[in-house]
Design a protein around this motif. Structure first.
Motif, PDB file in Angstrom:
ATOM      1  N   UNK A  19       0.835  -1.208   0.000  1.00 59.22           N
ATOM      2  CA  UNK A  19       0.000   0.000   0.000  1.00 59.22           C
ATOM      3  C   UNK A  19       0.869   1.257   0.000  1.00 59.22           C
ATOM      4  N   UNK A  20       1.965   1.234   0.755  1.00 59.74           N
ATOM      5  CA  UNK A  20       2.889   2.373   0.765  1.00 59.74           C
ATOM      6  C   UNK A  20       3.501   2.580  -0.621  1.00 59.74           C
ATOM      7  N   UNK A  21       3.833   1.494  -1.308  1.00 65.63           N
ATOM      8  CA  UNK A  21       4.373   1.608  -2.669  1.00 65.63           C
ATOM      9  C   UNK A  21       3.332   2.204  -3.616  1.00 65.63           C
ATOM     10  N   UNK A  22       2.084   1.818  -3.449  1.00 67.26           N
ATOM     11  CA  UNK A  22       1.014   2.377  -4.289  1.00 67.26           C
ATOM     12  C   UNK A  22       0.866   3.873  -4.019  1.00 67.26           C
ATOM     13  N   UNK A  23       0.913   4.273  -2.750  1.00 64.85           N
ATOM     14  CA  UNK A  23       0.811   5.695  -2.410  1.00 64.85           C
ATOM     15  C   UNK A  23       1.993   6.464  -2.997  1.00 64.85           C
ATOM     16  N   UNK A  24       3.191   5.892  -2.938  1.00 63.89           N
ATOM     17  CA  UNK A  24       4.364   6.547  -3.544  1.00 63.89           C
ATOM     18  C   UNK A  24       4.208   6.671  -5.051  1.00 63.89           C
ATOM     19  N   UNK A  25       3.659   5.633  -5.680  1.00 67.43           N
ATOM     20  CA  UNK A  25       3.417   5.677  -7.119  1.00 67.43           C
ATOM     21  C   UNK A  25       2.419   6.780  -7.462  1.00 67.43           C
ATOM     22  N   UNK A  26       1.341   6.878  -6.688  1.00 67.27           N
ATOM     23  CA  UNK A  26       0.339   7.923  -6.927  1.00 67.27           C
ATOM     24  C   UNK A  26       0.958   9.301  -6.727  1.00 67.27           C
ATOM     25  N   UNK A  27       1.785   9.451  -5.693  1.00 62.33           N
ATOM     26  CA  UNK A  27       2.476  10.727  -5.455  1.00 62.33           C
ATOM     27  C   UNK A  27       3.366  11.078  -6.648  1.00 62.33           C
ATOM     28  N   UNK A  28       4.120  10.106  -7.123  1.00 63.94           N
ATOM     29  CA  UNK A  28       5.012  10.333  -8.266  1.00 63.94           C
ATOM     30  C   UNK A  28       4.208  10.681  -9.517  1.00 63.94           C
ATOM     31  N   UNK A  33       2.400  14.460 -13.579  1.00 64.75           N
ATOM     32  CA  UNK A  33       1.287  14.796 -14.468  1.00 64.75           C
ATOM     33  C   UNK A  33       0.603  16.109 -14.107  1.00 64.75           C
ATOM     34  N   UNK A  34       0.500  16.402 -12.823  1.00 63.64           N
ATOM     35  CA  UNK A  34      -0.193  17.608 -12.409  1.00 63.64           C
ATOM     36  C   UNK A  34       0.792  18.757 -12.197  1.00 63.64           C
ATOM     37  N   UNK A  35       2.062  18.435 -12.229  1.00 65.45           N
ATOM     38  CA  UNK A  35       3.130  19.428 -12.042  1.00 65.45           C
ATOM     39  C   UNK A  35       2.994  20.147 -10.697  1.00 65.45           C
ATOM     40  N   UNK A  36       2.887  19.345  -9.649  1.00 67.21           N
ATOM     41  CA  UNK A  36       2.870  19.924  -8.307  1.00 67.21           C
ATOM     42  C   UNK A  36       4.240  20.512  -8.002  1.00 67.21           C
ATOM     43  N   UNK A  37       4.252  21.687  -7.476  1.00 69.45           N
ATOM     44  CA  UNK A  37       5.504  22.326  -7.105  1.00 69.45           C
ATOM     45  C   UNK A  37       5.652  22.252  -5.591  1.00 69.45           C
ATOM     46  N   UNK A  38       6.335  21.215  -5.127  1.00 67.32           N
ATOM     47  CA  UNK A  38       6.497  20.998  -3.694  1.00 67.32           C
ATOM     48  C   UNK A  38       7.944  21.294  -3.327  1.00 67.32           C
ATOM     49  N   UNK A 139      23.367  13.126   3.650  1.00 66.79           N
ATOM     50  CA  UNK A 139      23.944  12.258   2.619  1.00 66.79           C
ATOM     51  C   UNK A 139      22.900  11.701   1.653  1.00 66.79           C
ATOM     52  N   UNK A 140      21.628  11.966   1.923  1.00 64.50           N
ATOM     53  CA  UNK A 140      20.542  11.411   1.109  1.00 64.50           C
ATOM     54  C   UNK A 140      20.162  12.418   0.028  1.00 64.50           C
ATOM     55  N   UNK A 141      19.939  11.913  -1.183  1.00 64.79           N
ATOM     56  CA  UNK A 141      19.524  12.761  -2.301  1.00 64.79           C
ATOM     57  C   UNK A 141      18.144  13.355  -2.024  1.00 64.79           C
ATOM     58  N   UNK A 142      17.966  14.621  -2.330  1.00 70.85           N
ATOM     59  CA  UNK A 142      16.722  15.337  -2.033  1.00 70.85           C
ATOM     60  C   UNK A 142      15.510  14.770  -2.755  1.00 70.85           C
ATOM     61  N   UNK A 143      15.700  14.060  -3.842  1.00 73.48           N
ATOM     62  CA  UNK A 143      14.561  13.496  -4.569  1.00 73.48           C
ATOM     63  C   UNK A 143      13.867  12.387  -3.777  1.00 73.48           C
ATOM     64  N   UNK A 144      14.567  11.809  -2.808  1.00 72.11           N
ATOM     65  CA  UNK A 144      13.986  10.732  -2.005  1.00 72.11           C
ATOM     66  C   UNK A 144      13.321  11.231  -0.726  1.00 72.11           C
ATOM     67  N   UNK A 145      13.432  12.520  -0.428  1.00 70.97           N
ATOM     68  CA  UNK A 145      12.897  13.054   0.835  1.00 70.97           C
ATOM     69  C   UNK A 145      11.409  12.774   1.015  1.00 70.97           C
ATOM     70  N   UNK A 146      10.641  13.029   0.003  1.00 72.45           N
ATOM     71  CA  UNK A 146       9.187  12.842   0.128  1.00 72.45           C
ATOM     72  C   UNK A 146       8.855  11.371   0.361  1.00 72.45           C
ATOM     73  N   UNK A 147       9.540  10.481  -0.334  1.00 77.93           N
ATOM     74  CA  UNK A 147       9.270   9.057  -0.172  1.00 77.93           C
ATOM     75  C   UNK A 147       9.665   8.576   1.222  1.00 77.93           C
ATOM     76  N   UNK A 148      10.727   9.163   1.767  1.00 79.59           N
ATOM     77  CA  UNK A 148      11.156   8.801   3.118  1.00 79.59           C
ATOM     78  C   UNK A 148      10.175   9.286   4.177  1.00 79.59           C
TER      79      UNK A 148
END
Length: 177
Positions: A19-28, A33-38, A139-148
């Motif tokens: 379920x967490x993977x599905x939520x991450x997929x929906x977030x991505x 697609x919606x071009x959210x600026x977070x 040390x973590x790439x910023x692109x992974x912050x939301x998923x973490x």
């Protein structure tokens, strides 16, 4: 619905991760697609991690206390039944058991204890992982912050849901008698 719940409770961590993977997929998907600026920065993630660490360890304590109460009830009922059975001066009468007594003597007791035990393990695991991630956040790439943040939030939410659902079912059984 019962079959889905039984499948979910048999392997809770696996389904929570799915379920967490599905939520991450929906977030991505929404992000692309919606071009959210977070705007997510290291300070925000550190703050969220601190909140999640506090939440997970507090909930671990709460669920552990609930588990202790459930085990204590079971021991109390067992001792009461043993005392009644060993009292030789009175004839043994088959008294109708309450819903809670029936539950604690059934096969579902192990499943209930399993749900709460898994909840404690999940919360402790999240506490450890988030604590270590907080140490190495630079040390973590910023692109992974939301998923973490998404994965622990989903795990905490689903574990709370599962524990409350089981408690609700116990209460419903007790009120039905």
């Amino acid at each position: 619905m019962k079959n889905i719940l039984n499948i979910y409770i048999k392997r809770p961590l696996l389904w929570d991760l799915v379920i967490a993977a599905i939520v991450c997929f929906v977030y991505n998907f929404l992000l692309n697609k919606v071009c959210l600026n977070i705007c997510i920065n290291q300070d925000l993630i550190t703050s969220i991690f601190s909140d999640l660490i506090g939440t997970s360890i507090s909930l671990a304590g709460f669920v552990l206390a609930s588990l202790t109460i459930i085990v204590t009830f079971k021991d109390n009922i067992t001792q009461k039944n043993n005392a009644n059975a060993s009292n030789a001066s009175e004839p043994i009468v088959n008294k109708s058991q309450s819903g809670i007594e029936l539950l604690f003597s059934s096969k579902h007791y192990g499943r209930i204890v399993g749900v709460f035990t898994w909840a404690v393990f999940i919360y402790l695991f999240l506490f450890l992982v988030l604590s270590f991630l907080k140490l190495f956040i630079g040390k973590i790439d910023e692109t992974f912050y939301a998923y973490l943040c998404i994965v622990p939030i989903v795990l905490i939410t689903l574990t709370i849901y599962r524990s409350v659902l089981v408690l609700y079912r116990i209460i419903k059984l007790q009120l039905a008698r």
